[in-house]
Design a protein around this motif. Structure first.
Motif, mmCIF file in Angstrom:
data_model
loop_
_atom_site.group_PDB
_atom_site.id
_atom_site.type_symbol
_atom_site.label_atom_id
_atom_site.label_comp_id
_atom_site.label_asym_id
_atom_site.label_seq_id
_atom_site.Cartn_x
_atom_site.Cartn_y
_atom_site.Cartn_z
ATOM 1 N N PRO A 115 3.872 5.435 -5.467
ATOM 2 C CA PRO A 115 3.496 6.180 -4.259
ATOM 3 C C PRO A 115 2.617 5.377 -3.300
ATOM 4 O O PRO A 115 2.525 5.730 -2.114
ATOM 5 C CB PRO A 115 2.752 7.406 -4.818
ATOM 6 C CG PRO A 115 2.375 7.047 -6.220
ATOM 7 C CD PRO A 115 3.401 6.086 -6.697
ATOM 8 N N HIS A 116 1.991 4.293 -3.782
ATOM 9 C CA HIS A 116 1.132 3.491 -2.901
ATOM 10 C C HIS A 116 1.933 2.477 -2.102
ATOM 11 O O HIS A 116 1.389 1.847 -1.187
ATOM 12 C CB HIS A 116 0.067 2.769 -3.735
ATOM 13 C CG HIS A 116 0.638 1.892 -4.812
ATOM 14 N ND1 HIS A 116 1.153 2.410 -5.984
ATOM 15 C CD2 HIS A 116 0.776 0.540 -4.893
ATOM 16 C CE1 HIS A 116 1.571 1.417 -6.756
ATOM 17 N NE2 HIS A 116 1.372 0.278 -6.109
ATOM 18 N N TRP A 117 3.216 2.292 -2.419
ATOM 19 C CA TRP A 117 4.044 1.376 -1.645
ATOM 20 C C TRP A 117 4.485 2.060 -0.353
ATOM 21 O O TRP A 117 4.785 3.256 -0.342
ATOM 22 C CB TRP A 117 5.298 0.965 -2.434
ATOM 23 C CG TRP A 117 5.049 -0.098 -3.470
ATOM 24 C CD1 TRP A 117 3.850 -0.549 -3.918
ATOM 25 C CD2 TRP A 117 6.061 -0.820 -4.188
ATOM 26 N NE1 TRP A 117 4.027 -1.509 -4.880
ATOM 27 C CE2 TRP A 117 5.381 -1.711 -5.067
ATOM 28 C CE3 TRP A 117 7.440 -0.816 -4.176
ATOM 29 C CZ2 TRP A 117 6.052 -2.564 -5.915
ATOM 30 C CZ3 TRP A 117 8.111 -1.677 -5.029
ATOM 31 C CH2 TRP A 117 7.433 -2.541 -5.883
ATOM 32 N N THR A 118 4.598 1.268 0.689
ATOM 33 C CA THR A 118 5.158 1.795 1.927
ATOM 34 C C THR A 118 6.658 1.586 1.942
ATOM 35 O O THR A 118 7.181 0.715 1.226
ATOM 36 C CB THR A 118 4.547 1.088 3.156
ATOM 37 O OG1 THR A 118 4.936 -0.299 3.116
ATOM 38 C CG2 THR A 118 3.034 1.232 3.165
ATOM 39 N N LEU A 119 7.355 2.386 2.739
ATOM 40 C CA LEU A 119 8.797 2.201 2.882
ATOM 41 C C LEU A 119 9.091 0.842 3.514
ATOM 42 O O LEU A 119 10.078 0.179 3.190
ATOM 43 C CB LEU A 119 9.403 3.326 3.722
ATOM 44 C CG LEU A 119 9.846 4.580 2.956
ATOM 45 C CD1 LEU A 119 8.671 5.240 2.257
ATOM 46 C CD2 LEU A 119 10.522 5.581 3.912
ATOM 47 N N ALA A 120 8.226 0.421 4.407
ATOM 48 C CA ALA A 120 8.431 -0.867 5.076
ATOM 49 C C ALA A 120 8.371 -2.018 4.075
ATOM 50 O O ALA A 120 9.149 -2.978 4.159
ATOM 51 C CB ALA A 120 7.370 -1.059 6.157
#
Length: 1010
Positions: free
Chosen positions: A511-516
C-alpha cells in the motif's frame, strides 16, 4: 438354522457408556471413575470401536504423539488391565479381551450411547419410508438428546477429538433432518425460534439458513426471510469469499417470486432441490432414481470480474436462442492467453445457472494448452458418472459413451462448459443432441469446424473496464489519487486482464507504493524483454516483476509448485515440495495467492483451500524451475510429492478395508502430511480418492517419468481401491500399463508382478478371462521365483475365481485352499475372509450348505471386526442365497432385505439390482407371485435407469420364468424376445439358449393370464 452371527439380534439394555459428551461410565451402583489420561483415552477408543479390534499400534499413536518410550507396550497392557478391573468391580456388563493385533471391547449394542444414537437415526429413516413422519421426527429428537456436550470432550488425544468432531457433525445433520420433517408437518411458526438459536450457533450451515428462511416465509414473514438470506450471503463473502450455494439461491428466488409451491398441500415443504432423509428401505421399494442426478460442477465465479453487459447478453442469447430454437446452443469463446476466456465462461454460466438450466451444469477443464489434453473418452466417463451411471456399466468405447451421454441429456435442460479445448475432435463427442441443452467452449484455437457454433473473440479491456478492474483490486480511492498513473499502468499492460490482475495484486500487497512507481518498474522490465512479441512481452514483464519481488522462499515454492500438474492442487503439496511439516501447510501458499501467482479456487471439507495455476503462470514457473533448480532438487521434490499422495492413498485403502489388507506394499519413501489434516480429509476415503483421481493418476505418470518405479507401482496398485469400487477400468488399465513400463525399465521384478497381478483382477472385472489368465500366470511365476507368499495368495485367489466361472470347481477349491493358507501366513485376514466367501459359493452350488454357512460365518466375523462394509454385504448376500437353498425362506428374506438396506445406504446401485433380483427369487420360491413380480420389476427398473442393457435382459429372463410358471405366456414371450435380442447382440450365449428354450416351450402352450 441355529442362532449365529448371520441372524442374532441384541436385546436393549441400559446405557452404561457415554461418549456423546465427556466420557462417562455407569455401573449398577452408580458412576465409575476412569482416571483421566491414558486409561480414559484407551477406553474411549475401545468404545468408539466397540466390537472391533483396536491394534496396539493405534493405541500407541493415540497416547504418544511423538516417539513412544521403550516401555510403551507394557504401559498399554497395564492400563487395559486396570480398565478390566474397574469394569469387573463395578459389575458392568462389558469386557476387554485380547485379540491380535490388540484389544476388543465386548458389550451390548445398547450399552453405548453412540450405538443407540446410530440405531435411532436408522429407525427414523424406516419410519419416514412408512409414512410415519411425526414419529420419525420424535425419534431423531430423542437421538439428539443423548448428547451432553461435544463428543469425547476433555479426552487428550487429537485423533479422537477429530473423530468426535465427525460425530458432532452427525448430530447437526440429525437436527437439520428432524427440523426438515417438522417443517413438512406444518410446524413452521413453532420452529422459528429454535432454528434461529441454532443458526446463531452455526452461522455457516446453509441447510439451517434455508430452513429458517422457509419457516419465516410460511409464517408470513417474507421480509425477514430475505434478510436472513442477505445476512448469510454477506457472512459467506466476508469469511470465505464464497457465494451461497445453489439451493439457497433458488430458495431466495422462489420467495421473491412468491412461488406458490413453497406452500405445498398439507404444509409439506417444497423447495428447490431440498435436502431429504434418504430412507433406509427394509423391503423391495422403488429404486432410487440413479441416472437422474443434477450435477453442479461449475468452478467459483471470479469476484472482480469485469465485462460489458452487451457482451454478456450476446453470449447468453447465443446459448439460449429464441423460443423456437431447434438446434443446440453452442458458443466458442476465443482469444489469446490471459484475455479472460475462462472467467467470462464461468461468469455467464453462473448467471444462467439453475434458472435457465435447472437440470444441472457439467464442467471440465480440457487442458488443451497442456502437453496431454484430456481425451473425449475420459470426459464422457466423468460426465456419465456425474449423471449417476455407475462405472462398471459405462462402456469402453468413445462412440458408445457418447450415445449414452446424448440419451441421458435428451430430455434435460443442462449447460455444458468445456474450458480450454484443444480441437474440434476433442469437443464433438461431448456435444449433446438436444436443443434443450447448451454448450459453452473456451479455446486458444479458432475451432472453425464446429457446425452451428457462434464465436465470440475476446479483446483486451478498454481503458474504462481496465480502470474498473484496477479499482476493485487496489481500491477506487487509490486509483482516484493517481488517475494519470492508473491510465499509464493500463496502457503498459496492454489491457490484458491477467497481467493487470498480477500487477494490481502486487500494488495491493504494497500500500505504500505509488501507481507511478509500478509504471516505472514495469516499463523497465518491458525494456529488458523487448526482444519478445508484444503480447508475450506484456505477460512476461508482469510475471517477472512480481516474481522478482517475492522473497527467496516464496520464489522457490512458486518454482517447485509448478511440478504439481493437476487441475487443482491441495495445500499440503506445498509442505511436501519444501519438506516442511507445519500443521497448516496452506500458510506457505498464501503469499503466492496474494500476488495472483496462484488462484485459490475451492475449499476442501477440511477447511483448507485448493489452488490452481493459470497455464501461462505455470509455464513461467516451470521455466524458472529449470533455470534455478538442479535435476536432483527437482527429483527429490517430486519424490516427496508422490510419496505424500501414496501416504494418504494407503491410509484411504486401510480405512475402506479395515487395515492394510489385500494389497502389496513397496519400499518407496512416504511423505506424511499432517495427521489431523488427513483424518479430516478421509472421513469418506473413497470420496477423497475419487475427488483426487486426476492428481493421483498424474502422480503415477510423474513417478514413471522420474524413474521412481517403486513409488509408481505402489501408488498404482493402491488406487485399485478407487478403480474397482467406481468401475474406472480405463484409468485402471492406463495407470497400470504406465507402471508396468516403469518397473520393467528398472528391472523391478516384484513391482512388475504386483502390477500384472492387479491387471489380472481388472481383466476379470471386465470379463476378459483369457487376458486375466495370461497376466495372473506371469505374475504368479515371478512371485514364485521371489518366494513372495502374499503375492502368490493374490494370484491364486483370482485364478480360482476364473476356474470357478468356467465350472472347474475342484481346481478352484484347491487354489482357494492354498490362497487362504498363504493369506493366513502373512496376516491378511481380509484376504483370507474374501477367499472363504468366494469358495462358499462353490460349496453352496454343490449343495453343501453347512460348509458354506461355516465359511461365511468366519468371513463375516472378520469383516465386521475390521469394519470392511463391502465384504460384509457380499458375505451376507451369499448367506441369504445359502438360506434360500436350504428352504429357510423367512431367514433368507430377512438377511437379503438387510443387505439391500446396506447397499442402498452406500449408493451401490449395482448391488441394489442384485439384491432385488435375489429377493424376487425368494418370493418366487414361496409362491408369492405379486411380491416376486414386483421385486423383479424393480430390479429391471434399476438396470434400465443405469442403461445396463445386458443386466436388464437377464432380469427379463427371470421375470419371464415367473410369468411362465404362473401362466402369463403372452407377456412372458414378449419379454423373452426382447431379452433374446440383447443376448444375441452381446454374445451372451448361455442366456440366449435359455431364452430360446423357454420360447420353444411357450410355443407348445396356449398363453393365458395368471
Amino acid at each position: 438354522m441355529p442362532d449365529s452371527i448371520l441372524t442374532r439380534t441384541v436385546a436393549p439394555t441400559g446405557i452404561a457408556f457415554r461418549v456423546l459428551g465427556p466420557l462417562q461410565v455407569e455401573g449398577p451402583t452408580g458412576p465409575i471413575r476412569i482416571p483421566p489420561g491414558r486409561q480414559e483415552t484407551i477406553l474411549a477408543c475401545l468404545l468408539m470401536e466397540a466390537g472391533r479390534v483396536v491394534g496396539t499400534d493405534r493405541l500407541l499413536d493415540l497416547i504418544w504423539s511423538e516417539e513412544p518410550p521403550d516401555t510403551a507396550r507394557t504401559q498399554i497392557q497395564i492400563c487395559v488391565s486396570r480398565i478390566r478391573k474397574s469394569l469387573a468391580e463395578a459389575q458392568v456388563a462389558a469386557s476387554v479381551v485380547s485379540r491380535a493385533p490388540g484389544y476388543l471391547l465386548r458389550t451390548e449394542d445398547d450399552a453405548v450411547d453412540l450405538h443407540v444414537f446410530n440405531r435411532q437415526v436408522m429407525a427414523s429413516r424406516v419410519l419416514v419410508k412408512e409414512g410415519r413422519v411425526a414419529e420419525a421426527a420424535e425419534t431423531l429428537r430423542a437421538a439428539v438428546a443423548l448428547w451432553r456436550g461435544p463428543c469425547l470432550a476433555g479426552i487428550p488425544s487429537e485423533a479422537l477429538r477429530t473423530r468426535g468432531l465427525r460425530l458432532d457433525e452427525d448430530r447437526l445433520t440429525a437436527i437439520e433432518t428432524y427440523l426438515e420433517l417438522e417443517l413438512g408437518l406444518g410446524r413452521s411458526h413453532e420452529l422459528v425460534g429454535e432454528i434461529s438459536r441454532l443458526l446463531h450457533e452455526y452461522p455457516l450451515r446453509e441447510r439451517l439458513r434455508g430452513q429458517l428462511m422457509l419457516a419465516l416465509h410460511r409464517s408470513g414473514r417474507q421480509a425477514e426471510a430475505l434478510d436472513v438470506y442477505r445476512a448469510g450471503r454477506q457472512l459467506l463473502a466476508d469469511e470465505l469469499g464464497l457465494e451461497p450455494g445453489e439451493e439457497l439461491r433458488q430458495l431466495e428466488n422462489a420467495i421473491l417470486a412468491g412461488d406458490p409451491g413453497l406452500y405445498a398441500p398439507g404444509g409439506a415443504p417444497h423447495r428447490p432441490e431440498p435436502v431429504r432423509v434418504r430412507p433406509a428401505v427394509v423391503g423391495p421399494a422403488p429404486a432410487t432414481p440413479y441416472g437422474e442426478e443434477k450435477p453442479h460442477q461449475l468452478p467459483a465465479d471470479t469476484a472482480d470480474f469485469v465485462a460489458r453487459e452487451p457482451l454478456l447478453r450476446r453470449v447468453e442469447a447465443a446459448l439460449l436462442g429464441g423460443d423456437g430454437q431447434r438446434a443446440l446452443g453452442l458458443v466458442v469463446i476465443g482469444g489469446k492467453p490471459g484475455i479472460g476466456k475462462s472467467a467470462l465462461a464461468t461468469h455467464v454460466a453462473h448467471r444462467l445457472g439453475g434458472e435457465r438450466f435447472p437440470d444441472g451444469q457439467l464442467y471440465c477443464d480440457l487442458r488443451g494448452a497442456g502437453a496431454e489434453p484430456v481425451s473425449a473418452t475420459d470426459v464422457l466417463g466423468r460426465f456419465l458418472r456425474a449423471l449417476g451411471i455407475p462405472g462398471p456399466v459405462i462402456p469402453d468405447g468413445t462412440d458408445e459413451r457418447a450415445e449414452m451421454y446424448r440419451t441421458l441429456l435428451a430430455s434435460r435442460r443442462m449447460l455444458v462448459v468445456l474450458d480450454d479445448a484443444a480441437s474440434e475432435r476433442q469437443i464433438n463427442p461431448l456435444l449433446p443432441g438436444s436443443s434443450s441443452c447448451a454448450v459453452l467452449v473456451t479455446s486458444r484455437s479458432r475451432l472453425t469446424a464446429l457446425p452451428g457454433a457462434q464465436r465470440v473473440e475476446l479483446d483486451v479491456l478498454d481503458q474504462e473496464q481496465a480502470l474498473e478492474l484496477l479499482g476493485r483490486v487496489v481500491g477506487d480511492e487509490r486509483v482516484g489519487r493517481e488517475p494519470e498513473a492508473a491510465a499509464a499502468l493500463v496502457r503498459t499492460v496492454g489491457g490484458l486482464p491477467l497481467a493487470l490482475r498480477i500487477v494490481a495484486a502486487r500494488l495491493a500487497a504494497r500500500p505504500h507504493w505509488t501507481l507511478a512507481s509500478m509504471v516505472h518498474r514495469l516499463a523497465n522490465e518491458r525494456h529488458r524483454l523487448d526482444e519478445l512479441a508484444h503480447g508475450e512481452m506484456t505477460m512476461r514483464a508482469s510475471l517477472s516483476l512480481t516474481h522478482d519481488g517475492l522473497n527467496r522462499a516464496d520464489r522457490r515454492l512458486l518454482r517447485l509448485f509448478s511440478l504439481a500438474e493437476g487441475p487443482t492442487v491441495p495445500g499440503w503439496i506445498a509442505g511436501a515440495l519444501l519438506d516442511d511439516h507445519r500443521p497448516f501447510p496452506s500458510d506457505l501458499v498464501e503469499p503466492l495467492v496474494d500476488v495472483q501467482m496462484l488462484d485459490a479456487v475451492a475449499v476442501e471439507r477440511t477447511g483448507e483451500f485448493r489452488y490452481r495455476f493459470h497455464e501461462v503462470i505455470r509455464l513461467f514457473a516451470r521455466e524458472q524451475l529449470t533455470l534455478h533448480d538442479s535435476p536432483a532438487v527437482q527429483l527429490a521434490a517430486t519424490e516427496r510429492m508422490v510419496g505424500g499422495w501414496l501416504a494418504i492413498a494407503e491410509k484411504a485403502h486401510a480405512r475402506v478395508y479395515g487395515g492394510d489388507y489385500t494389497v502389496l506394499r513397496g519400499t518407496g519413501p512416504r511423505w506424511q502430511p499432517p495427521e489431523s489434516y488427513v483424518d479430516r480429509l478421509l472421513v469418506d476415503p473413497v470420496e477423497w480418492l475419487d475427488g483426487e483421481q486426476a492428481n493421483l493418476c498424474l502422480a503415477v505418470e510423474q513417478a514413471a517419468q522420474a524413474g521412481l518405479d517403486e513409488l509408481c507401482w505402489d501408488l498404482t496398485t493402491t488406487l485399485v481401491t478407487l478403480f474397482e469400487s467406481r468401475g474406472y477400468f480405463d484409468l485402471w488399465e492406463r495407470t497400470h500399463r504406465r507402471a508396468l513400463e516403469a518397473t520393467r525399465a528398472n528391472d523391478n521384478r516384484r513391482g512388475t508382478a504386483a502390477v500384472l497381478s492387479s491387471l489380472g483382477t481388472m481383466h476379470i472385472s471386465r470379463q476378459q478371462p483369457e487376458e486375466a489368465r495370461q497376466a495372473l500366470g506371469a505374475a504368479r511365476e515371478i512371485f514364485d521365483e521371489l518366494g513372495d507368499v502374499h503375492g502368490l495368495a493374490l494370484c491364486r485367489r483370482d485364478l480360482a475365481l476364473l476356474d470357478r466361472q468356467i465350472g472347474e470347481d475342484d481346481r478352484a477349491l484347491v487354489l482357494y485352499e492354498h490362497a487362504a493358507r498363504d493369506f493366513e501366513k502373512v496376516g491378511d485376514v481380509v484376504g483370507r475372509a474374501t477367499v472363504l466367501t468366494q469358495s462358499a459359493y462353490i460349496w453352496m452350488r454343490r449343495g453343501h450348505s453347512a460348509v458354506a454357512h461355516a465359511q461365511l460365518e468366519e468371513a463375516l466375523s472378520v469383516f465386521r471386526t475390521v469394519g470392511y462394509a463391502h465384504g460384509e454385504a457380499h458375505a451376507l448376500r451369499r448367506a441369504g442365497q445359502v438360506l434360500l437353498q436350504r428352504g429357510e425362506h423367512a431367514q433368507a428374506e430377512q438377511t437379503l432385505t438387510g443387505v439391500l438396506e446396506m447397499v442402498r445406504r452406500s449408493r451401490d446401485i449395482i448391488g441394489e439390482g442384485h439384491l432385488l433380483r435375489n429377493l424376487g427369487e425368494v418370493h418366487a420360491a414361496t409362491g408369492r407371485y405379486e411380491q416376486a413380480r414386483d421385486a423383479f420389476e424393480r430390479a429391471l427398473a434399476v438396470r434400465e435407469q443405469i442403461m445396463d442393457h445386458g443386466g436388464a435382459a437377464v432380469v427379463r429372463l427371470d421375470l419371464a420364468r415367473l410369468l411362465v410358471r404362473f401362466g402369463a405366456g403372452a407377456e412372458a414371450g414378449a419379454l423373452l424376445e426382447q431379452a433374446g435380442a440383447t443376448f444375441a447382440a452381446r454374445g451372451m450365449r448361455h442366456e440366449l439358449r435359455e431364452a430360446e428354450r423357454l420360447l420353444g416351450e411357450l410355443a407348445t402352450r396356449r398363453p393365458s393370464a395368471p
